[in-house]
Design an enzyme around this catalytic site. Structure first.
Site, PDB file in Angstrom:
ATOM      1  N   SER A 180       0.848  -1.205   0.000  1.00  0.00           N
ATOM      2  CA  SER A 180       0.000   0.000   0.000  1.00  0.00           C
ATOM      3  C   SER A 180       0.874   1.241   0.000  1.00  0.00           C
ATOM      4  O   SER A 180       1.816   1.350   0.783  1.00  0.00           O
ATOM      5  CB  SER A 180      -0.877   0.010   1.253  1.00  0.00           C
ATOM      6  OG  SER A 180      -1.321   1.329   1.517  1.00  0.00           O
ATOM      7  N   HIS A 219      -1.299  -1.478  -4.067  1.00  0.00           N
ATOM      8  CA  HIS A 219      -2.579  -1.251  -3.391  1.00  0.00           C
ATOM      9  C   HIS A 219      -2.765   0.255  -3.156  1.00  0.00           C
ATOM     10  O   HIS A 219      -1.930   0.899  -2.533  1.00  0.00           O
ATOM     11  CB  HIS A 219      -2.536  -2.009  -2.064  1.00  0.00           C
ATOM     12  CG  HIS A 219      -3.765  -1.930  -1.220  1.00  0.00           C
ATOM     13  ND1 HIS A 219      -4.796  -2.848  -1.295  1.00  0.00           N
ATOM     14  CD2 HIS A 219      -4.123  -1.061  -0.236  1.00  0.00           C
ATOM     15  CE1 HIS A 219      -5.722  -2.552  -0.398  1.00  0.00           C
ATOM     16  NE2 HIS A 219      -5.351  -1.466   0.252  1.00  0.00           N
ATOM     17  N   ASP A 265      -5.204   3.199  -1.657  1.00  0.00           N
ATOM     18  CA  ASP A 265      -6.292   3.423  -0.702  1.00  0.00           C
ATOM     19  C   ASP A 265      -7.032   4.720  -1.014  1.00  0.00           C
ATOM     20  O   ASP A 265      -6.506   5.810  -0.809  1.00  0.00           O
ATOM     21  CB  ASP A 265      -5.716   3.471   0.713  1.00  0.00           C
ATOM     22  CG  ASP A 265      -5.216   2.106   1.160  1.00  0.00           C
ATOM     23  OD1 ASP A 265      -6.050   1.178   1.239  1.00  0.00           O
ATOM     24  OD2 ASP A 265      -4.011   1.959   1.390  1.00  0.00           O
ATOM     25  N   MET A 291      -9.898   7.166  -0.050  1.00  0.00           N
ATOM     26  CA  MET A 291     -10.715   7.522   1.131  1.00  0.00           C
ATOM     27  C   MET A 291     -11.383   8.863   0.883  1.00  0.00           C
ATOM     28  O   MET A 291     -10.788   9.764   0.289  1.00  0.00           O
ATOM     29  CB  MET A 291      -9.831   7.630   2.373  1.00  0.00           C
ATOM     30  CG  MET A 291      -9.002   6.392   2.658  1.00  0.00           C
ATOM     31  SD  MET A 291      -8.175   6.538   4.253  1.00  0.00           S
ATOM     32  CE  MET A 291      -7.036   5.151   4.159  1.00  0.00           C
ATOM     33  N   HIS A 317      -8.545   0.006  -3.304  1.00  0.00           N
ATOM     34  CA  HIS A 317      -9.343  -0.262  -2.105  1.00  0.00           C
ATOM     35  C   HIS A 317     -10.167   0.990  -1.827  1.00  0.00           C
ATOM     36  O   HIS A 317      -9.635   1.993  -1.360  1.00  0.00           O
ATOM     37  CB  HIS A 317      -8.379  -0.590  -0.950  1.00  0.00           C
ATOM     38  CG  HIS A 317      -9.063  -0.816   0.359  1.00  0.00           C
ATOM     39  ND1 HIS A 317      -8.382  -0.847   1.554  1.00  0.00           N
ATOM     40  CD2 HIS A 317     -10.378  -1.037   0.670  1.00  0.00           C
ATOM     41  CE1 HIS A 317      -9.226  -1.064   2.532  1.00  0.00           C
ATOM     42  NE2 HIS A 317     -10.448  -1.184   2.036  1.00  0.00           N
ATOM     43  N   MET A 331     -12.488   3.067   0.167  1.00  0.00           N
ATOM     44  CA  MET A 331     -13.104   3.319   1.480  1.00  0.00           C
ATOM     45  C   MET A 331     -13.945   4.577   1.340  1.00  0.00           C
ATOM     46  O   MET A 331     -13.602   5.655   1.825  1.00  0.00           O
ATOM     47  CB  MET A 331     -12.002   3.466   2.543  1.00  0.00           C
ATOM     48  CG  MET A 331     -11.372   2.116   2.901  1.00  0.00           C
ATOM     49  SD  MET A 331      -9.754   2.289   3.670  1.00  0.00           S
ATOM     50  CE  MET A 331      -8.758   2.458   2.198  1.00  0.00           C
ATOM     51  N   MET A 355     -10.460  -6.957   6.626  1.00  0.00           N
ATOM     52  CA  MET A 355      -9.661  -5.882   7.226  1.00  0.00           C
ATOM     53  C   MET A 355      -9.123  -6.337   8.586  1.00  0.00           C
ATOM     54  O   MET A 355      -9.868  -6.851   9.426  1.00  0.00           O
ATOM     55  CB  MET A 355     -10.505  -4.621   7.427  1.00  0.00           C
ATOM     56  CG  MET A 355     -10.894  -3.884   6.145  1.00  0.00           C
ATOM     57  SD  MET A 355      -9.491  -3.351   5.137  1.00  0.00           S
ATOM     58  CE  MET A 355      -8.629  -2.216   6.232  1.00  0.00           C
ATOM     59  N   GLY A 384      -8.873   3.405   7.495  1.00  0.00           N
ATOM     60  CA  GLY A 384      -8.705   4.858   7.619  1.00  0.00           C
ATOM     61  C   GLY A 384      -7.272   5.320   7.692  1.00  0.00           C
ATOM     62  O   GLY A 384      -6.930   6.366   7.163  1.00  0.00           O
ATOM     63  N   PHE A 385      -6.422   4.517   8.349  1.00  0.00           N
ATOM     64  CA  PHE A 385      -5.051   4.966   8.565  1.00  0.00           C
ATOM     65  C   PHE A 385      -4.074   3.801   8.494  1.00  0.00           C
ATOM     66  O   PHE A 385      -4.410   2.678   8.873  1.00  0.00           O
ATOM     67  CB  PHE A 385      -4.921   5.636   9.945  1.00  0.00           C
ATOM     68  CG  PHE A 385      -5.808   6.839  10.070  1.00  0.00           C
ATOM     69  CD1 PHE A 385      -5.378   8.090   9.620  1.00  0.00           C
ATOM     70  CD2 PHE A 385      -7.093   6.726  10.594  1.00  0.00           C
ATOM     71  CE1 PHE A 385      -6.205   9.201   9.700  1.00  0.00           C
ATOM     72  CE2 PHE A 385      -7.935   7.830  10.669  1.00  0.00           C
ATOM     73  CZ  PHE A 385      -7.494   9.074  10.227  1.00  0.00           C
ATOM     74  N   GLY A 386      -2.850   4.115   8.042  1.00  0.00           N
ATOM     75  CA  GLY A 386      -1.779   3.131   8.079  1.00  0.00           C
ATOM     76  C   GLY A 386      -1.153   3.101   9.462  1.00  0.00           C
ATOM     77  O   GLY A 386      -1.453   3.937  10.314  1.00  0.00           O
ATOM     78  N   ASP A 400      -5.457  -6.778   5.107  1.00  0.00           N
ATOM     79  CA  ASP A 400      -4.967  -5.395   4.985  1.00  0.00           C
ATOM     80  C   ASP A 400      -5.006  -4.733   6.357  1.00  0.00           C
ATOM     81  O   ASP A 400      -6.063  -4.623   6.962  1.00  0.00           O
ATOM     82  CB  ASP A 400      -5.877  -4.651   3.993  1.00  0.00           C
ATOM     83  CG  ASP A 400      -5.486  -3.194   3.787  1.00  0.00           C
ATOM     84  OD1 ASP A 400      -4.415  -2.765   4.261  1.00  0.00           O
ATOM     85  OD2 ASP A 400      -6.280  -2.479   3.128  1.00  0.00           O
ATOM     86  N   GLY A 420       1.634  -1.669   4.185  1.00  0.00           N
ATOM     87  CA  GLY A 420       1.927  -0.271   3.899  1.00  0.00           C
ATOM     88  C   GLY A 420       3.174   0.199   4.613  1.00  0.00           C
ATOM     89  O   GLY A 420       4.263   0.260   4.044  1.00  0.00           O
ATOM     90  N   SER A 421       3.023   0.480   5.907  1.00  0.00           N
ATOM     91  CA  SER A 421       4.158   1.046   6.640  1.00  0.00           C
ATOM     92  C   SER A 421       5.332   0.073   6.726  1.00  0.00           C
ATOM     93  O   SER A 421       6.481   0.492   6.674  1.00  0.00           O
ATOM     94  CB  SER A 421       3.717   1.531   8.024  1.00  0.00           C
ATOM     95  OG  SER A 421       2.937   0.572   8.653  1.00  0.00           O
TER      96      SER A 421
HETATM   97  C1  DX5 Z   1      -5.956   1.272   6.012  1.00  0.00           C
HETATM   98  C2  DX5 Z   1      -5.580   0.917   4.602  1.00  0.00           C
HETATM   99  C3  DX5 Z   1      -4.358   0.124   4.475  1.00  0.00           C
HETATM  100  C4  DX5 Z   1      -3.110   0.765   5.020  1.00  0.00           C
HETATM  101  C5  DX5 Z   1      -2.298  -0.342   5.604  1.00  0.00           C
HETATM  102  O1  DX5 Z   1      -7.244   1.740   6.036  1.00  0.00           O
HETATM  103  O2  DX5 Z   1      -6.618   0.191   4.004  1.00  0.00           O
HETATM  104  O3  DX5 Z   1      -4.152  -0.317   3.148  1.00  0.00           O
HETATM  105  O4  DX5 Z   1      -2.326   1.450   4.090  1.00  0.00           O
HETATM  106  O5  DX5 Z   1      -1.207   0.212   6.226  1.00  0.00           O
HETATM  107  P1  DX5 Z   1      -0.358  -0.627   7.293  1.00  0.00           P
HETATM  108  O6  DX5 Z   1       0.236  -1.762   6.537  1.00  0.00           O
HETATM  109  O7  DX5 Z   1       0.632   0.373   7.763  1.00  0.00           O
HETATM  110  O8  DX5 Z   1      -1.306  -1.069   8.363  1.00  0.00           O
HETATM  111 ZN    ZN Z   2      -6.163  -0.697   2.056  1.00  0.00          ZN
END
Ligand code: DX5
Ligand code: ZN
Length: 223
Positions: free
Chosen positions: A8, A32, A34, A36, A65, A67, A136, A141-143, A174, A196-197
């Protein structure tokens, strides 16, 4: 069905998106993205114009994805733009079976996501039409949030659902997927991993993707 890594870009440097995606191209299977909208989730990222631009700058298939509220209205356009896969949230959908049809009509793979508080049974009635189920493992919402291992029951349900009817449905996780947690998700039956992170905080994101793939391979159940 093999193991697929879909990093992501949420936690990448979004001011240089094409260059950030290029850093993972040699080892990732998908990218991926995201989307939002500040309504379905309390965060605002990017929409169709940015996805269209990215599609012109990457060789990886794009895994969108969504959201967002009202996916019935907005989801098919991501497939028309050229996304390889479009995921909508069942919690936001009015007519999920129709959204699946509309996404597939664009040539994209169609996927449905369920939030941590949503039961697997929310997919009843249209689950067999899906190309992928996204379980999920954080609140969307957040990484950078912690992996919810208690979601593995739903990952197992998704895997058994696909196996019982001999359906070629991918199971994606995810949220909070990293070197420690990817094995847990692979063991439960996931075969598509979003990170992601863990990837973008690494000094060498492509090497981290390769490392995550190895860890998943060693503990996966061979899907
Ligand atoms: C969160 C996103 C994820 C996010 C994952 O709402 O859907 O795709 O980027 O990030 P990490 O891997 O840092 O949890
Ligand atoms: Zn995602």
């Amino acid at each position: 069905m093999g193991l697929l890594l879909s990093p992501s870009i949420l936690n990448a440097d979004l001011s240089m998106l094409a260059a950030e995606v290029a850093r993972i191209e040699s080892s990732a299977d998908w990218v991926h993205v995201d989307v939002m909208d500040n309504h379905f989730v309390p965060n605002l990222t990017m929409g169709l114009p940015v996805v269209e631009s990215l599609l012109r700058h990457t060789t990886l298939p794009v895994d969108c994805h969504l959201m967002i509220a009202d996916p019935d209205r907005w989801a098919p356009a991501y497939g028309e733009a050229g996304a390889g896969s479009v995921t909508f949230h069942v919690e936001a959908a009015r007519n999920p079976a129709q959204i699946v049809k509309d996404i597939k009509a664009t040539g994209a793979r169609a996927a449905a996501a369920i939030k941590p508080g949503t039961e697997f049974s929310a997919l009843n009635g249209f689950g067999a039409e899906l190309d992928m189920i996204l379980v999920m493992t954080v609140e969307p919402g957040f990484g950078g949030q912690a992996f919810m291992a208690e979601m593995m029951g739903k990952v197992r349900q998704a895997r058994s659902f696909a196996q019982a009817s001999d359906l070629d449905i991918w199971v994606q996780v995810d949220g909070g997927v990293d070197e420690r947690t990817i094995a847990i998700a692979a063991e439960a039956g996931a075969n598509v991993f979003v990170a992601g992170s863990a990837v973008y905080r690494a000094d060498d994101p492509a090497a981290m993707v390769a490392r995550l793939r190895k860890l998943a391979q060693h503990s996966g159940t061979g899907h």
